[in-house]
Design a protein around this motif. Structure first.
Motif, short mmCIF file in Angstrom:
data_model
loop_
_atom_site.label_atom_id
_atom_site.label_comp_id
_atom_site.label_asym_id
_atom_site.label_seq_id
_atom_site.Cartn_x
_atom_site.Cartn_y
_atom_site.Cartn_z
N THR A 40 37.78 56.65 43.31
CA THR A 40 36.79 55.96 44.13
C THR A 40 36.93 54.48 43.85
O THR A 40 37.39 54.07 42.78
CB THR A 40 35.35 56.41 43.77
N PHE A 41 36.58 53.68 44.83
CA PHE A 41 36.69 52.25 44.62
C PHE A 41 35.59 51.53 45.40
O PHE A 41 35.03 52.07 46.35
CB PHE A 41 38.08 51.72 45.02
N ASP A 42 35.33 50.35 44.95
CA ASP A 42 34.31 49.50 45.55
C ASP A 42 34.97 48.66 46.65
O ASP A 42 35.76 47.76 46.37
CB ASP A 42 33.71 48.60 44.46
N ARG A 43 34.65 48.98 47.91
CA ARG A 43 35.28 48.27 49.05
C ARG A 43 34.97 46.78 49.03
O ARG A 43 35.82 45.95 49.34
CB ARG A 43 34.82 48.89 50.37
N LYS A 44 33.76 46.43 48.68
CA LYS A 44 33.36 45.02 48.64
C LYS A 44 34.15 44.29 47.55
O LYS A 44 34.64 43.17 47.78
CB LYS A 44 31.83 44.92 48.38
N ALA A 45 34.30 44.91 46.39
CA ALA A 45 35.07 44.30 45.30
C ALA A 45 36.53 44.14 45.73
O ALA A 45 37.15 43.10 45.45
CB ALA A 45 34.99 45.14 44.03
N LEU A 46 37.09 45.11 46.43
CA LEU A 46 38.46 45.02 46.93
C LEU A 46 38.59 43.85 47.90
O LEU A 46 39.53 43.05 47.81
CB LEU A 46 38.88 46.33 47.60
N GLU A 47 37.63 43.73 48.80
CA GLU A 47 37.65 42.63 49.77
C GLU A 47 37.58 41.28 49.04
O GLU A 47 38.33 40.36 49.34
CB GLU A 47 36.47 42.78 50.74
N ASP A 48 36.68 41.17 48.06
CA ASP A 48 36.52 39.92 47.31
C ASP A 48 37.80 39.56 46.55
O ASP A 48 38.23 38.41 46.55
CB ASP A 48 35.35 40.02 46.34
N VAL A 49 38.41 40.55 45.91
CA VAL A 49 39.64 40.31 45.14
C VAL A 49 40.76 39.86 46.08
O VAL A 49 41.48 38.91 45.78
CB VAL A 49 40.05 41.58 44.35
N CYS A 50 40.90 40.52 47.24
CA CYS A 50 41.94 40.13 48.20
C CYS A 50 41.73 38.70 48.69
O CYS A 50 42.68 37.91 48.75
CB CYS A 50 41.97 41.09 49.38
N LYS A 51 40.49 38.36 49.03
CA LYS A 51 40.19 36.99 49.49
C LYS A 51 40.51 35.97 48.40
O LYS A 51 41.12 34.93 48.66
CB LYS A 51 38.73 36.87 49.91
N ARG A 52 40.07 36.25 47.16
CA ARG A 52 40.31 35.33 46.04
C ARG A 52 41.81 35.16 45.80
O ARG A 52 42.30 34.04 45.65
CB ARG A 52 39.63 35.83 44.76
N ARG A 53 42.55 36.25 45.82
CA ARG A 53 43.99 36.17 45.58
C ARG A 53 44.71 35.40 46.68
O ARG A 53 45.64 34.65 46.41
CB ARG A 53 44.59 37.57 45.42
N LEU A 54 44.29 35.59 47.92
CA LEU A 54 44.89 34.83 49.02
C LEU A 54 44.60 33.34 48.88
O LEU A 54 45.48 32.51 49.09
CB LEU A 54 44.38 35.34 50.38
N THR A 55 43.38 33.01 48.49
CA THR A 55 43.01 31.61 48.28
C THR A 55 43.78 31.02 47.11
O THR A 55 44.31 29.92 47.19
CB THR A 55 41.49 31.48 48.03
#
Length: 176
Positions: A88-103
């Motif tokens: 199971t995973f936290d979709r919001k945390a995944l979204e935040d991590v992806c955004k941070r990594r792209l930035t």
């Protein structure tokens, strides 16, 4: 005859045929530690109850066109998902991590990538640790491990190693 009775009575013969086919393929089946592959073995019994391999499907159909399909494939799908045990995973945390990594990719950033990856995965997986490579799954359903580890596989492996050894000896004698 009921499916359970057939498997109880003739399952060992089916396993022997499947193990032999897997051993014959040798290293043609590549190991991918981050994935799995489902094979469909089609077998048939003759009048003397000898088990014959008809074909092996690397992408077997999981459509259910009959009550038997539903019974067999429904359980197969449930057991496969339980065996894989997707975390199971936290979709919001995944979204935040992806955004941070792209930035951060666009700017200079010097944190240790391993430490950051572990922190990111911990956030995404809500502290759960995925199963490690080589670790046996907790739930296997009606799956039975046949290779490596079954008596059929172990016997076949000894036989194949013996044949390989004998062939090597013959080759060495010829080249002397």
């Amino acid at each position: 005859m009921k499916l359970e009775l057939i498997l109880t009575r003739y399952g060992k013969k089916i396993i022997e045929v499947c193990v032999t086919a897997l051993a014959a393929s040798g290293s043609d089946i590549q190991n991918q530690p981050n994935s799995f592959e489902l094979f469909g073995f089609d077998v048939m019994f003759d009048q003397q109850l000898k088990c014959w391999l008809i074909e092996v499907n690397s992408s077997p159909s999981l459509t259910c066109d009959s009550p038997l399909d539903i019974r067999v494939k429904g359980g197969l799908i449930r057991d496969t998902i339980a065996l894989v045990n997707p975390p199971t995973f936290d979709r919001k945390a995944l979204e935040d991590v992806c955004k941070r990594r792209l930035t951060q990719r666009k700017t200079a950033w010097n944190a240790s990538s391993i430490d950051v990856l572990e922190q990111d995965l911990s956030e995404i997986h809500v502290g759960q640790i995925p199963r490690k490579y080589g670790e046996m799954p907790g739930k296997v359903g009606n799956f039975q491990r046949i290779a490596p580890g079954s008596p059929s596989f172990d016997r076949l492996e000894v036989l194949l190693n013996l044949q390989t050894s004998q062939q090597s000896n013959k080759m060495n004698k010829r080249h002397r």
